[in-house]
Motif scaffolding. Structure first.
Motif, PDB file in Angstrom:
ATOM      1  N   GLY A   1     -16.717  29.642 -14.916  1.00 22.60           N
ATOM      2  CA  GLY A   1     -16.120  31.094 -14.323  1.00 22.60           C
ATOM      3  C   GLY A   1     -15.216  30.372 -13.814  1.00 22.60           C
ATOM      4  N   LEU A   2     -13.154  30.797 -14.269  1.00 24.10           N
ATOM      5  CA  LEU A   2     -12.167  30.097 -13.539  1.00 24.10           C
ATOM      6  C   LEU A   2     -12.051  31.331 -12.094  1.00 24.10           C
ATOM      7  CD1 LEU A   2     -10.203  28.315 -16.026  1.00 24.10           C
ATOM      8  CD2 LEU A   2     -11.409  27.652 -14.315  1.00 24.10           C
ATOM      9  N   VAL A   3     -11.406  31.587 -11.272  1.00 19.05           N
ATOM     10  CA  VAL A   3     -10.560  32.499 -10.728  1.00 19.05           C
ATOM     11  C   VAL A   3      -9.498  31.155 -10.069  1.00 19.05           C
ATOM     12  CG1 VAL A   3     -10.926  33.578  -8.280  1.00 19.05           C
ATOM     13  CG2 VAL A   3     -13.084  32.838  -9.306  1.00 19.05           C
ATOM     14  N   THR A   4      -8.549  31.387 -10.398  1.00 17.98           N
ATOM     15  CA  THR A   4      -6.829  31.313 -10.297  1.00 17.98           C
ATOM     16  C   THR A   4      -6.595  31.282  -8.777  1.00 17.98           C
ATOM     17  OG1 THR A   4      -5.688  32.893 -11.859  1.00 17.98           O
ATOM     18  CG2 THR A   4      -6.784  30.740 -12.693  1.00 17.98           C
ATOM     19  N   GLY A   5      -5.708  30.436  -8.339  1.00 20.13           N
ATOM     20  CA  GLY A   5      -5.205  30.315  -7.167  1.00 20.13           C
ATOM     21  C   GLY A   5      -3.969  29.831  -7.348  1.00 20.13           C
ATOM     22  N   SER A   6      -2.962  30.861  -7.056  1.00 18.65           N
ATOM     23  CA  SER A   6      -1.685  30.393  -6.696  1.00 18.65           C
ATOM     24  C   SER A   6      -1.455  29.477  -5.674  1.00 18.65           C
ATOM     25  CB  SER A   6      -1.008  31.590  -5.860  1.00 18.65           C
ATOM     26  OG  SER A   6      -0.547  33.161  -6.888  1.00 18.65           O
ATOM     27  N   ALA A   7      -0.604  27.950  -5.873  1.00 16.47           N
ATOM     28  CA  ALA A   7      -0.506  27.415  -4.263  1.00 16.47           C
ATOM     29  C   ALA A   7       0.271  26.344  -5.068  1.00 16.47           C
ATOM     30  CB  ALA A   7      -1.931  26.568  -4.209  1.00 16.47           C
ATOM     31  N   ALA A   8       0.985  26.016  -4.081  1.00 12.40           N
ATOM     32  CA  ALA A   8       2.601  25.097  -4.587  1.00 12.40           C
ATOM     33  C   ALA A   8       1.618  23.426  -3.967  1.00 12.40           C
ATOM     34  CB  ALA A   8       3.756  25.171  -4.347  1.00 12.40           C
ATOM     35  N   ALA A   9       1.557  22.440  -4.344  1.00  7.76           N
ATOM     36  CA  ALA A   9       1.333  21.551  -3.341  1.00  7.76           C
ATOM     37  C   ALA A   9       2.001  20.196  -3.861  1.00  7.76           C
ATOM     38  CB  ALA A   9      -0.278  21.085  -3.082  1.00  7.76           C
ATOM     39  N   PHE A  10       2.738  19.832  -3.001  1.00  9.57           N
ATOM     40  CA  PHE A  10       4.063  18.539  -2.957  1.00  9.57           C
ATOM     41  C   PHE A  10       3.843  17.321  -1.660  1.00  9.57           C
ATOM     42  CE2 PHE A  10       5.905  20.519  -6.215  1.00  9.57           C
ATOM     43  CZ  PHE A  10       6.872  20.016  -6.931  1.00  9.57           C
ATOM     44  N   LEU A  11       3.268  15.661  -1.732  1.00  5.76           N
ATOM     45  CA  LEU A  11       3.623  14.738  -0.983  1.00  5.76           C
ATOM     46  C   LEU A  11       4.698  13.748  -0.836  1.00  5.76           C
ATOM     47  CD1 LEU A  11      -0.198  13.993  -2.575  1.00  5.76           C
ATOM     48  CD2 LEU A  11       0.309  15.468  -0.598  1.00  5.76           C
ATOM     49  N   VAL A  12       4.826  13.591  -0.201  1.00  6.89           N
ATOM     50  CA  VAL A  12       6.115  11.890  -0.059  1.00  6.89           C
ATOM     51  C   VAL A  12       4.616  11.444   0.541  1.00  6.89           C
ATOM     52  CG1 VAL A  12       7.894  11.439   1.501  1.00  6.89           C
ATOM     53  CG2 VAL A  12       7.252  13.976   0.925  1.00  6.89           C
TER      54      VAL A  12
ATOM     55  N   GLN B   1       1.101  -1.430   0.386  1.00  2.00           N
ATOM     56  CA  GLN B   1      -0.553  -0.227   0.388  1.00  2.00           C
ATOM     57  C   GLN B   1       0.590   1.271   0.396  1.00  2.00           C
ATOM     58  OE1 GLN B   1      -2.961  -0.549   3.576  1.00  2.00           O
ATOM     59  NE2 GLN B   1      -3.978  -1.779   1.631  1.00  2.00           N
ATOM     60  N   VAL B   2       0.305   1.720  -0.550  1.00  2.00           N
ATOM     61  CA  VAL B   2       0.969   3.824  -0.624  1.00  2.00           C
ATOM     62  C   VAL B   2       0.576   4.731   0.630  1.00  2.00           C
ATOM     63  CG1 VAL B   2       1.656   5.615  -1.649  1.00  2.00           C
ATOM     64  CG2 VAL B   2       1.437   3.741  -2.603  1.00  2.00           C
ATOM     65  N   TRP B   3       1.094   4.434   1.025  1.00  2.00           N
ATOM     66  CA  TRP B   3       0.732   5.961   1.913  1.00  2.00           C
ATOM     67  C   TRP B   3       1.054   7.549   1.665  1.00  2.00           C
ATOM     68  CZ3 TRP B   3       2.444   3.832   7.865  1.00  2.00           C
ATOM     69  CH2 TRP B   3       1.833   3.456   8.164  1.00  2.00           C
ATOM     70  N   ILE B   4       0.509   8.703   2.632  1.00  2.00           N
ATOM     71  CA  ILE B   4       1.057   9.652   2.636  1.00  2.00           C
ATOM     72  C   ILE B   4       1.964  10.024   3.425  1.00  2.00           C
ATOM     73  CG2 ILE B   4       0.435  12.169   2.055  1.00  2.00           C
ATOM     74  CD1 ILE B   4      -2.035  11.656   0.063  1.00  2.00           C
ATOM     75  N   THR B   5       2.820  10.320   3.555  1.00  2.00           N
ATOM     76  CA  THR B   5       3.677  10.182   5.194  1.00  2.00           C
ATOM     77  C   THR B   5       4.500  11.811   4.682  1.00  2.00           C
ATOM     78  OG1 THR B   5       6.314   9.261   3.420  1.00  2.00           O
ATOM     79  CG2 THR B   5       4.488   7.757   5.576  1.00  2.00           C
ATOM     80  N   GLY B   6       4.512  13.136   3.405  1.00  2.00           N
ATOM     81  CA  GLY B   6       4.899  13.965   4.290  1.00  2.00           C
ATOM     82  C   GLY B   6       3.938  14.814   3.290  1.00  2.00           C
ATOM     83  N   ILE B   7       3.570  15.890   3.644  1.00  2.00           N
ATOM     84  CA  ILE B   7       2.870  17.335   2.987  1.00  2.00           C
ATOM     85  C   ILE B   7       3.236  18.521   3.027  1.00  2.00           C
ATOM     86  CG2 ILE B   7       0.141  18.670   3.145  1.00  2.00           C
ATOM     87  CD1 ILE B   7      -0.975  15.813   3.921  1.00  2.00           C
ATOM     88  N   GLY B   8       3.585  18.719   1.528  1.00  2.00           N
ATOM     89  CA  GLY B   8       3.585  20.462   1.376  1.00  2.00           C
ATOM     90  C   GLY B   8       3.101  21.355   1.394  1.00  2.00           C
ATOM     91  N   LEU B   9       2.185  22.350   1.375  1.00  2.00           N
ATOM     92  CA  LEU B   9       0.684  22.851   1.136  1.00  2.00           C
ATOM     93  C   LEU B   9       1.318  24.501   1.000  1.00  2.00           C
ATOM     94  CD1 LEU B   9      -1.327  22.371  -0.446  1.00  2.00           C
ATOM     95  CD2 LEU B   9      -2.123  21.925   1.486  1.00  2.00           C
TER      96      LEU B   9
END
Length: 383
Positions: free
Chosen positions: A235-246, A4-12
């Motif tokens: 209509g879109l309202v765009t958002g500034s974001a970054a997300a990385f998952l371990v 199985q795959v776990w998410i062990t880290g979130i960079g949001l």
């Protein structure tokens, strides 16, 4: 599947701030942060203030990156730290969803002003001359999409295999799907079973806003939530974001004593032509076949606000309610962070992981209907 795959880290990182706690609080009843004036008539969700030195200590590295690259590199570092995986970066696989580099808008404006009063044939000649002589040669290198992955490797030392996908929302969904598949199939290089996957998007870019506006997809005027925009034509309202998952195999995480945030279940993607019977709604319904949904599952909706895909998602979710187990709350995350294109799907996975970790639902079904193309579903479960 052998593991199985776990998410062990979130960079949001989003307009709401950085890290799991800021976003967990927003899920519990936070208010969006919106800039309605800076890029009027188009509202956006802006970047928060960040202390870049915390994750990108060298000023030279910061200077040579474009804003979206700095944002992504920063979030990637947050994810590695959250997973306690600094000692594992040499074996960590890296899969990034990225768009194109930023245009030199000052040069664009100057060229447009020059050619505005010229006949078409003279304007075309001048355009070629100005683009050939006005752009710095290094600018083309700075715009390469795979430089986000390169910067993450340089700054954080992530030196396993590296892949960069382009293709807006679909790029991020496929990045997660392929990362999870490689881990569960045990094909990771050198016996490692850990990966870093994600994307970044900066909404405060006139070049991207004008591209979306030209296709008629942007929302104009005061900010409104997705439901209100959809009722008024979308209509879109765009958002500034970054997300990385371990992402990490369960056996690898347990062996090093890591605490999982949530289990990543099936990740499925499609690319309907969105014509006739080959619609986004039909594609998503096919993806949902056989998903082990449990009663009370929550929906972390990636609805963009664009009229057609948002309507298709609503129809799909209604079909799930009629045919499947009882559906829990539906949260349209674009109401809080805007639509973050390449960062949207990993950001929603992060929010889904936080929701199930907090015990808000036994599962979270994460949806992604691209503004133009691409459908994706993923199932998050509590550990």
């Amino acid at each position: 599947m052998t593991d199985q795959v776990w998410i062990t880290g979130i960079g949001l990182v989003s307009s709401l701030g950085e890290g799991p706690e800021a976003h967990r609080a927003a899920l519990a009843g936070g208010q969006p942060v919106v800039d309605e004036a800076g890029f009027a008539p188009f509202p956006i969700h802006p970047l928060p203030a960040l202390d870049l030195d915390r994750q990108i200590p060298k000023k030279g590295d910061q200077r040579q990156m474009e804003p979206w690259q700095r944002l992504g590199t920063y979030a990637a570092g947050l994810a590695i730290d959250h997973a306690g995986a600094r000692g594992l970066v040499s074996d960590m696989h890296l899969i990034v969803a990225a768009g194109g580099g930023e245009r030199d808008t000052a040069l664009d404006e100057a060229i447009c002003a020059e050619i505005a009063a010229l006949p078409p044939e003279e304007g075309a000649r001048l355009l070629n001359e100005r683009l050939a002589g006005g752009l710095r040669p290094t600018l083309f290198l700075a715009q390469l999409s795979n430089l986000l992955a390169g910067n993450i490797s340089i700054v954080h030392g992530v030196t396993g295999s590296s892949r960069t996908f382009m293709g807006e929302e679909s790029a991020a969904a496929d990045a997660v799907r392929i990362a999870a598949a490689r881990l569960t199939e045990g094909r990771a290089k050198g016996g490692a079973h850990i990966a870093l996957v994600g994307g970044a998007y900066v909404a405060g870019r006139w070049d991207m806003l004008l591209l979306y506006a030209a296709s008629g997809q942007l929302w104009r005027g005061p900010w409104a939530p997705v439901a209100a925009r959809q009722a008024a034509g979308g209509g879109l309202v765009t958002g500034s974001a970054a997300a990385f998952l371990v992402l990490e195999t369960e056996s690898h995480a347990r062996a090093r004593g890591a605490t999982g945030i949530a289990r990543l279940g099936p990740v499925r993607t499609a690319a309907a032509r969105r014509r006739g019977a080959d619609s986004a709604e039909a594609a998503a319904a096919a993806l949902a076949q056989g998903l082990p949904l449990r009663p009370g599952y929550a929906v972390i909706s990636g609805a963009t606000g664009a009229a057609v895909p948002t309507g298709a998602e609503a129809g799909f979710l209604a079909g799930l309610r009629e045919a499947g187990p009882a559906q829990g709350p539906v949260r349209q995350t674009a109401d809080l962070i805007g639509h973050a294109v390449e960062a949207a799907f990993p950001a929603n996975l992060a929010l889904g992981a936080l929701a199930v970790q907090a015990g808000e639902a036994p599962q979270a079904l994460v949806t992604g209907f691209g503004a133009w193309r691409g459908e994706a579903l993923a199932l998050m479960e509590a550990i």
